[in-house]
Design a protein around this motif. Structure first.
Motif: not given
Length: 259
Positions: A23-29, A136-140
């Motif tokens: 499964a694709a990894p979580n971008a935020q993590q 914190h500053d960017y949405a990944p």
């Protein structure tokens, strides 16, 4: 019939397990893991050396001491940057507290609000020398998995993240960030203006043990329009540091004395 059905059930279970494993990894993590590699969690100080090159020849150099601590409320970092050299810039200060960025000049004893996008030296912007929590500053978002060359021209299998600024206060409108798929170390980044113009390309190099983690101690920044201009940021003298809260206050800048 029961045996065939049982085999089908086992096959479906194995297929589901295989899909879960890939499964694709979580971008935020992923971004948070990369931030933890770049930034110590406890208050610290370090020396930042900025060296500007044009066509391989050094044209300028700055020496800075950076004091940083995490803001327990917002999660972002607060940083105070002291200019150590050259003599023309001695004792100038740069303060980031929340979304505010201030520059203090002791010759005029005046402090002014500045933009994180403004260049400090060469390709290094004000927002590049303060400690930044990108999560914190960017949405990944996860864009791809691909093999790229790192700053030492070694092939790395990486996750590519697309980062989009959550507000206009971020240093860059968007960033393409490549992380080593095994270690989550930052490998390469491309920084863009709101117009989509490529501003710079950075490579993270010379990882070594500093304050409890393998951190990059050098970042090579290449101008996005003219690759003949290169700025190298080198980090040294990492140390855990008790930082007085007063140092992170705008009104205290004229009273600051390094120790």
């Amino acid at each position: 019939m029961r045996l065939v059905a049982s085999r089908r059930l086992v096959g479906m279970m194995l297929c589901c397990l295989s899909m879960a494993a890939y499964a694709a990894p979580n971008a935020q993590q992923l971004l948070e893991a990369s931030d933890a590699i770049r930034n110590p969690v406890k208050p610290f100080s370090l020396t930042t050396t900025l060296i500007e090159f044009h066509q391989g020849r050094e044209t300028d150099r700055n020496l800075l001491t950076v004091y940083s601590q995490s803001d327990p409320v917002g999660g972002q970092y607060r940083s105070l940057v002291h200019f150590d050299a050259p003599a023309r810039d001695l004792d100038k200060l740069l303060l980031k507290n929340g979304s505010d960025l201030w520059f203090y000049d002791p010759s005029s004893q005046a402090s002014v609000r500045i933009s994180p996008q403004q260049r400090l030296l060469g390709q290094a912007a004000n927002g590049d020398v303060v400690t930044v929590n990108w999560a914190h500053d960017y949405a990944p978002s996860l864009a791809a998995e691909e093999d790229i060359d790192d700053g030492d021209r070694q092939r790395r299998h990486c996750y590519k993240l697309n980062l989009v600024a959550r507000s206009n206060e971020a240093t860059y409108h968007s960033i393409d960030l490549w992380l080593d798929s095994l270690t989550k170390r930052p490998v390469k980044a491309r920084f863009y203006a709101e117009s989509g113009t490529l501003l710079k390309v950075s490579y993270f190099r010379r990882f070594q043990e500093e304050l409890g983690a393998e951190r990059p101690t050098e970042i090579v920044i290449i101008d996005g329009l003219d690759p003949g201009w290169v700025t190298v940021m080198r980090y040294s003298n990492y140390a855990w540091r008790a930082i007085p809260d007063a140092w992170m206050q705008h009104d205290y800048l004229s009273h600051f004395e390094p120790n």
